[in-house]
Write a protein that holds these residues in place. Sequence first.
Motif, PDB file in Angstrom:
ATOM      1  N   ALA A 247     -30.014 -64.323   1.434  1.00 55.79           N
ATOM      2  CA  ALA A 247     -29.407 -63.013   1.197  1.00 55.79           C
ATOM      3  C   ALA A 247     -29.868 -62.441  -0.137  1.00 55.79           C
ATOM      4  O   ALA A 247     -30.177 -61.242  -0.250  1.00 55.79           O
ATOM      5  CB  ALA A 247     -27.887 -63.124   1.234  1.00 55.79           C
ATOM      6  N   ALA A 248     -29.938 -63.294  -1.154  1.00 54.44           N
ATOM      7  CA  ALA A 248     -30.387 -62.849  -2.476  1.00 54.44           C
ATOM      8  C   ALA A 248     -31.852 -62.418  -2.426  1.00 54.44           C
ATOM      9  O   ALA A 248     -32.252 -61.426  -3.056  1.00 54.44           O
ATOM     10  CB  ALA A 248     -30.194 -63.968  -3.492  1.00 54.44           C
ATOM     11  N   MET A 249     -32.661 -63.158  -1.660  1.00 54.37           N
ATOM     12  CA  MET A 249     -34.073 -62.808  -1.514  1.00 54.37           C
ATOM     13  C   MET A 249     -34.223 -61.449  -0.838  1.00 54.37           C
ATOM     14  O   MET A 249     -35.007 -60.597  -1.273  1.00 54.37           O
ATOM     15  CB  MET A 249     -34.806 -63.880  -0.711  1.00 54.37           C
ATOM     16  N   GLN A 250     -33.449 -61.242   0.230  1.00 52.90           N
ATOM     17  CA  GLN A 250     -33.519 -59.963   0.939  1.00 52.90           C
ATOM     18  C   GLN A 250     -33.084 -58.803   0.048  1.00 52.90           C
ATOM     19  O   GLN A 250     -33.686 -57.727   0.062  1.00 52.90           O
ATOM     20  CB  GLN A 250     -32.656 -60.033   2.196  1.00 52.90           C
ATOM     21  N   LYS A 251     -32.043 -59.037  -0.748  1.00 53.53           N
ATOM     22  CA  LYS A 251     -31.563 -58.010  -1.666  1.00 53.53           C
ATOM     23  C   LYS A 251     -32.635 -57.689  -2.704  1.00 53.53           C
ATOM     24  O   LYS A 251     -32.879 -56.517  -3.042  1.00 53.53           O
ATOM     25  CB  LYS A 251     -30.280 -58.497  -2.357  1.00 53.53           C
ATOM     26  N   PHE A 252     -33.299 -58.718  -3.209  1.00 53.21           N
ATOM     27  CA  PHE A 252     -34.360 -58.532  -4.207  1.00 53.21           C
ATOM     28  C   PHE A 252     -35.521 -57.743  -3.605  1.00 53.21           C
ATOM     29  O   PHE A 252     -36.059 -56.820  -4.233  1.00 53.21           O
ATOM     30  CB  PHE A 252     -34.839 -59.898  -4.707  1.00 53.21           C
ATOM     31  N   ILE A 253     -35.913 -58.098  -2.357  1.00 52.69           N
ATOM     32  CA  ILE A 253     -37.015 -57.399  -1.693  1.00 52.69           C
ATOM     33  C   ILE A 253     -36.678 -55.925  -1.495  1.00 52.69           C
ATOM     34  O   ILE A 253     -37.508 -55.043  -1.732  1.00 52.69           O
ATOM     35  CB  ILE A 253     -37.353 -58.068  -0.343  1.00 52.69           C
ATOM     36  N   LEU A 254     -35.459 -55.657  -1.073  1.00 50.64           N
ATOM     37  CA  LEU A 254     -35.034 -54.271  -0.860  1.00 50.64           C
ATOM     38  C   LEU A 254     -35.047 -53.477  -2.163  1.00 50.64           C
ATOM     39  O   LEU A 254     -35.461 -52.319  -2.195  1.00 50.64           O
ATOM     40  CB  LEU A 254     -33.639 -54.227  -0.236  1.00 50.64           C
ATOM     41  N   SER A 255     -34.620 -54.113  -3.265  1.00 50.72           N
ATOM     42  CA  SER A 255     -34.599 -53.417  -4.549  1.00 50.72           C
ATOM     43  C   SER A 255     -36.016 -53.108  -4.999  1.00 50.72           C
ATOM     44  O   SER A 255     -36.293 -52.034  -5.551  1.00 50.72           O
ATOM     45  CB  SER A 255     -33.871 -54.246  -5.611  1.00 50.72           C
ATOM     46  N   ARG A 256     -36.939 -54.060  -4.782  1.00 48.83           N
ATOM     47  CA  ARG A 256     -38.344 -53.842  -5.131  1.00 48.83           C
ATOM     48  C   ARG A 256     -38.961 -52.750  -4.252  1.00 48.83           C
ATOM     49  O   ARG A 256     -39.736 -51.929  -4.731  1.00 48.83           O
ATOM     50  CB  ARG A 256     -39.134 -55.145  -4.980  1.00 48.83           C
ATOM     51  N   SER A 257     -38.608 -52.763  -2.962  1.00 50.18           N
ATOM     52  CA  SER A 257     -39.168 -51.774  -2.041  1.00 50.18           C
ATOM     53  C   SER A 257     -38.739 -50.362  -2.413  1.00 50.18           C
ATOM     54  O   SER A 257     -39.519 -49.410  -2.361  1.00 50.18           O
ATOM     55  CB  SER A 257     -38.726 -52.086  -0.610  1.00 50.18           C
ATOM     56  N   SER A 258     -37.467 -50.206  -2.806  1.00 48.45           N
ATOM     57  CA  SER A 258     -36.970 -48.891  -3.182  1.00 48.45           C
ATOM     58  C   SER A 258     -37.641 -48.387  -4.458  1.00 48.45           C
ATOM     59  O   SER A 258     -37.943 -47.202  -4.592  1.00 48.45           O
ATOM     60  CB  SER A 258     -35.456 -48.926  -3.368  1.00 48.45           C
ATOM     61  N   LYS A 259     -37.908 -49.303  -5.383  1.00 46.05           N
ATOM     62  CA  LYS A 259     -38.605 -48.912  -6.629  1.00 46.05           C
ATOM     63  C   LYS A 259     -40.034 -48.490  -6.332  1.00 46.05           C
ATOM     64  O   LYS A 259     -40.542 -47.526  -6.870  1.00 46.05           O
ATOM     65  CB  LYS A 259     -38.595 -50.091  -7.611  1.00 46.05           C
ATOM     66  N   SER A 260     -40.693 -49.224  -5.399  1.00 48.39           N
ATOM     67  CA  SER A 260     -42.085 -48.916  -5.063  1.00 48.39           C
ATOM     68  C   SER A 260     -42.196 -47.564  -4.399  1.00 48.39           C
ATOM     69  O   SER A 260     -43.154 -46.812  -4.618  1.00 48.39           O
ATOM     70  CB  SER A 260     -42.649 -49.997  -4.134  1.00 48.39           C
TER      71      SER A 260
END
Length: 263
Positions: A247-260
Amino acid sequence: MDAAPPAELIVVERDPTGVAVITINRPSSLNSLTRPMMVLLADAIRRLDADPAVGALVITGRGRAFCSGVDLTAAEEVFKGDVKDVDANPVAQMERCRKPIIGAVNGFAVTAGFEIALACDILVAGKDAKFIDTHTRFGIFPSWGLSQKLPRIIGISRAREVSLSGMAITAEMAEKWGLVNHVVDNGEVLKKAKEVALAILRNNRDMVLMYKSVINDGFKLDLGHALALEKERAHSYYNGMTKEQFAAMQKFILSRSSKSSKL
């Protein structure tokens, strides 16, 4: 021999960003290495690898050279020691280091200095940098990996010419042959090396360590066994994760994707 204590000949600077810079600091002798300097350099690498505040290392030399090799006035002390003594071997400690090592090569990287450069994960070179293997010139047998690493990087025919003739590899040739990652103006070498280190540190630090390990370990194997090694470590990594970690990994990926997407 230098009047300065050996400890002042290997300088370690830790930056709050997580980048540590090791400087070989004997410019009057083109940063040639005595045995005490080798021991200090090996110890510095070992300590920085164990320091949780450090995420990446940069190795450089002060003055006109990265490292001009072993101080030949101290050759007997160096070569009659145990060449298998990993505690006193900076290259062995670099190979054991879990963290990325960026070499900032200003000027000459000769023989042992060339071997230290080859033990880096990434190399930045100044336009006037030169890589030279003088083992055959002085009748010194390689023991820090140059005879085996260089052919695997630039090709066996080129490596034979470089090592058997003692020809210099210029920065331009080194970039063309895949030996160095970046060639920059001489005054920009350390700056560029730090930029590369910081780019690495912006990523998941645990994954950086694991990724470096699988690349370096796999490179020692044939492709089939290297691919199997990757599968084995991936299986172990994912099977060892809890639901919370996923869950933490998915949250991190989503946060990175939104920044990109905002770039």
